[in-house]
Design a protein around this motif. Sequence first.
Motif, PDB file in Angstrom:
ATOM      1  N   PRO B  83      26.687  32.333 -59.674  1.00 11.38           N
ATOM      2  CA  PRO B  83      26.496  32.795 -61.063  1.00 11.38           C
ATOM      3  C   PRO B  83      27.122  34.170 -61.275  1.00 11.38           C
ATOM      4  N   ARG B  84      27.401  34.468 -62.521  1.00  9.18           N
ATOM      5  CA  ARG B  84      27.988  35.779 -62.832  1.00  9.18           C
ATOM      6  C   ARG B  84      26.987  36.895 -62.553  1.00  9.18           C
ATOM      7  N   ARG B  85      27.518  38.012 -62.115  1.00  8.70           N
ATOM      8  CA  ARG B  85      26.669  39.156 -61.822  1.00  8.70           C
ATOM      9  C   ARG B  85      26.734  40.161 -62.965  1.00  8.70           C
ATOM     10  N   ARG B  86      25.609  40.792 -63.203  1.00  9.67           N
ATOM     11  CA  ARG B  86      25.635  41.938 -64.118  1.00  9.67           C
ATOM     12  C   ARG B  86      25.822  43.166 -63.229  1.00  9.67           C
ATOM     13  N   LEU B  87      26.887  43.886 -63.457  1.00  8.30           N
ATOM     14  CA  LEU B  87      27.218  45.015 -62.592  1.00  8.30           C
ATOM     15  C   LEU B  87      26.818  46.331 -63.245  1.00  8.30           C
ATOM     16  N   TYR B  88      26.087  47.131 -62.479  1.00 13.06           N
ATOM     17  CA  TYR B  88      25.631  48.434 -62.972  1.00 13.06           C
ATOM     18  C   TYR B  88      26.439  49.544 -62.304  1.00 13.06           C
ATOM     19  N   ARG B  89      26.510  50.651 -62.988  1.00 12.63           N
ATOM     20  CA  ARG B  89      27.208  51.823 -62.451  1.00 12.63           C
ATOM     21  C   ARG B  89      26.435  53.077 -62.890  1.00 12.63           C
ATOM     22  N   LEU B  90      26.350  54.026 -61.983  1.00 11.89           N
ATOM     23  CA  LEU B  90      25.679  55.289 -62.292  1.00 11.89           C
ATOM     24  C   LEU B  90      26.537  56.077 -63.280  1.00 11.89           C
ATOM     25  N   THR B  91      25.910  56.651 -64.294  1.00 12.52           N
ATOM     26  CA  THR B  91      26.668  57.449 -65.263  1.00 12.52           C
ATOM     27  C   THR B  91      26.577  58.933 -64.897  1.00 12.52           C
ATOM     28  N   GLY B  92      27.312  59.729 -65.599  1.00 11.83           N
ATOM     29  CA  GLY B  92      27.234  61.180 -65.385  1.00 11.83           C
ATOM     30  C   GLY B  92      25.821  61.675 -65.666  1.00 11.83           C
ATOM     31  N   ALA B  93      25.205  61.125 -66.704  1.00 13.36           N
ATOM     32  CA  ALA B  93      23.831  61.534 -67.036  1.00 13.36           C
ATOM     33  C   ALA B  93      22.884  61.162 -65.900  1.00 13.36           C
ATOM     34  N   GLY B  94      23.125  60.013 -65.286  1.00 14.70           N
ATOM     35  CA  GLY B  94      22.302  59.577 -64.152  1.00 14.70           C
ATOM     36  C   GLY B  94      22.446  60.523 -62.974  1.00 14.70           C
ATOM     37  N   GLU B  95      23.689  60.925 -62.713  1.00 12.14           N
ATOM     38  CA  GLU B  95      23.937  61.863 -61.597  1.00 12.14           C
ATOM     39  C   GLU B  95      23.248  63.192 -61.856  1.00 12.14           C
ATOM     40  N   ARG B  96      23.337  63.659 -63.112  1.00 14.66           N
ATOM     41  CA  ARG B  96      22.713  64.944 -63.439  1.00 14.66           C
ATOM     42  C   ARG B  96      21.184  64.851 -63.334  1.00 14.66           C
ATOM     43  N   ALA B  97      20.630  63.709 -63.763  1.00 17.03           N
ATOM     44  CA  ALA B  97      19.172  63.528 -63.683  1.00 17.03           C
ATOM     45  C   ALA B  97      18.721  63.545 -62.234  1.00 17.03           C
ATOM     46  N   LEU B  98      19.496  62.905 -61.371  1.00 20.93           N
ATOM     47  CA  LEU B  98      19.146  62.876 -59.953  1.00 20.93           C
ATOM     48  C   LEU B  98      19.248  64.273 -59.338  1.00 20.93           C
ATOM     49  N   ALA B  99      20.299  64.994 -59.715  1.00 23.51           N
ATOM     50  CA  ALA B  99      20.467  66.356 -59.193  1.00 23.51           C
ATOM     51  C   ALA B  99      19.311  67.240 -59.665  1.00 23.51           C
ATOM     52  N   ALA B 100      18.884  67.040 -60.917  1.00 20.98           N
ATOM     53  CA  ALA B 100      17.775  67.840 -61.442  1.00 20.98           C
ATOM     54  C   ALA B 100      16.493  67.540 -60.679  1.00 20.98           C
ATOM     55  N   VAL B 101      16.265  66.268 -60.373  1.00 23.56           N
ATOM     56  CA  VAL B 101      15.072  65.898 -59.603  1.00 23.56           C
ATOM     57  C   VAL B 101      15.135  66.531 -58.225  1.00 23.56           C
ATOM     58  N   ALA B 102      16.321  66.462 -57.609  1.00 25.96           N
ATOM     59  CA  ALA B 102      16.483  67.034 -56.262  1.00 25.96           C
ATOM     60  C   ALA B 102      16.210  68.532 -56.290  1.00 25.96           C
ATOM     61  N   ALA B 103      16.654  69.189 -57.359  1.00 22.77           N
ATOM     62  CA  ALA B 103      16.475  70.642 -57.455  1.00 22.77           C
ATOM     63  C   ALA B 103      15.002  71.015 -57.627  1.00 22.77           C
ATOM     64  N   THR B 104      14.257  70.183 -58.355  1.00 18.23           N
ATOM     65  CA  THR B 104      12.847  70.509 -58.607  1.00 18.23           C
ATOM     66  C   THR B 104      11.936  70.036 -57.492  1.00 18.23           C
ATOM     67  N   GLN B 105      12.444  69.234 -56.606  1.00 19.47           N
ATOM     68  CA  GLN B 105      11.586  68.708 -55.541  1.00 19.47           C
ATOM     69  C   GLN B 105      11.893  69.363 -54.210  1.00 19.47           C
ATOM     70  N   MET B 106      12.416  70.581 -54.212  1.00 19.57           N
ATOM     71  CA  MET B 106      12.687  71.279 -52.955  1.00 19.57           C
ATOM     72  C   MET B 106      11.387  71.469 -52.197  1.00 19.57           C
ATOM     73  N   PRO B 107      11.313  71.361 -50.926  1.00 21.36           N
ATOM     74  CA  PRO B 107      12.419  71.020 -50.049  1.00 21.36           C
ATOM     75  C   PRO B 107      12.444  69.507 -49.809  1.00 21.36           C
ATOM     76  N   ALA B 108      13.094  68.778 -50.680  1.00 27.90           N
ATOM     77  CA  ALA B 108      13.084  67.338 -50.480  1.00 27.90           C
ATOM     78  C   ALA B 108      14.424  66.651 -50.661  1.00 27.90           C
ATOM     79  N   PRO B 109      15.553  67.329 -50.398  1.00 32.11           N
ATOM     80  CA  PRO B 109      16.807  66.600 -50.528  1.00 32.11           C
ATOM     81  C   PRO B 109      16.849  65.399 -49.600  1.00 32.11           C
ATOM     82  N   ALA B 110      16.122  65.488 -48.482  1.00 33.15           N
ATOM     83  CA  ALA B 110      16.137  64.365 -47.537  1.00 33.15           C
ATOM     84  C   ALA B 110      15.513  63.132 -48.151  1.00 33.15           C
ATOM     85  N   MET B 111      14.635  63.342 -49.177  1.00 35.29           N
ATOM     86  CA  MET B 111      14.006  62.182 -49.813  1.00 35.29           C
ATOM     87  C   MET B 111      14.990  61.464 -50.711  1.00 35.29           C
ATOM     88  N   ILE B 112      16.067  62.139 -51.073  1.00 40.48           N
ATOM     89  CA  ILE B 112      17.058  61.518 -51.956  1.00 40.48           C
ATOM     90  C   ILE B 112      18.404  61.558 -51.252  1.00 40.48           C
TER      91      ILE B 112
END
Lengths: 222, 117
Positions: B83-112
């Motif tokens: 069957p056909r697949r629905r393909l997802y891709r991370l957006t710039g907003a997604g990358e920034r959201a992840l970076a923001a989470v990583a920044a606020t969850q110090m010291p937890a970069p290893a968790m992400i």
Amino acid sequence: MSAETWFASPAIPEREGLVAAAFARAWARTYTRGLAGEARVERLAELDSDLFEHERNGRRAGQSAVTLSFEILWRVVLGMPADVSWRLEAAQPGTALRTLAAAVSARSAATALWTVRRGMPGVTWVLAGGYVLVGIVLLLTLPLAGDKPPGERAWGGVMLLVAGLLIAGGFWLAKRRGKTAVALALAGSVPFGLAFSATIVVPAASVVALVCVVVKARSTTG
Amino acid sequence: MRRKPGALLPLEISILGAAMELAAGDSPEFHGYLLASALREREGARMLTAHGTLYKALDRMRKAGLLESRWEDPEAAAKDERPRRRLYRLTGAGERALAAVAATQMPAPAMIPGVAT
């Protein structure tokens, strides 16, 4: 071209699907019924792809049909609350479903609490008790079976009795032995749920019983 | 209980992390089952994420602009007899959201894993 035609994959050969995958598709068709636009077709197509990849990868990894079925059923059952919630959110404004969603949402905390504490356990006990009761009645009335072969009636009685006890046992064990409890609930609820799928009530109660045991087991194990 | 607007659920953070890992590998685009497998691996879980939980989260994240999606070419699916697949891709907003989470969850970069620090 309709959305259904657009998503169809005519080149895919007929494949022997697992019953669990068929159940997953049937459940998806049920909760997406009445959904406007392409949302329904897209959700069904996406699930179909997932089930196909899951089954194909599992078989390539040497997983048995039983293990694969269990994994798929597990994913379906645990995802049911999210499916229903997604469906309610996707309902068109002004429809009965949306009105119901709004009403439920307004009392969501109380409704959820009542459902988990009273509603689901209640349905589970009624289902288990019903199976046991009907099983006992069938066995006790064996001498009155008339011209029917008693073997068939006895088997039905024993199976219902066992199914009821399995569900009750699963519910009882859920807080102490989660995996055993879920296995018992699966064994007790799925066969008759599928066998009496046309009644709607039995499969629905089976699903509720199963979800109830899984929720109870997970709330304990985290 | 309602969550704060813009706040990410643990599953959404995991999805963003897994998407970043897949993109760092050779899968900038991923489908639902591949993502579920990646989540299982990175969380060390025994079972795959439930269908309803996974696709509801993906739908929500797509609408929030954290992910974008497209349906793959039907010929590619037909060629592989699937069957056909629905393909997802991370957006710039997604990358920034992840970076923001990583920044606020110090010291937890290893968790992400996969987040550049």
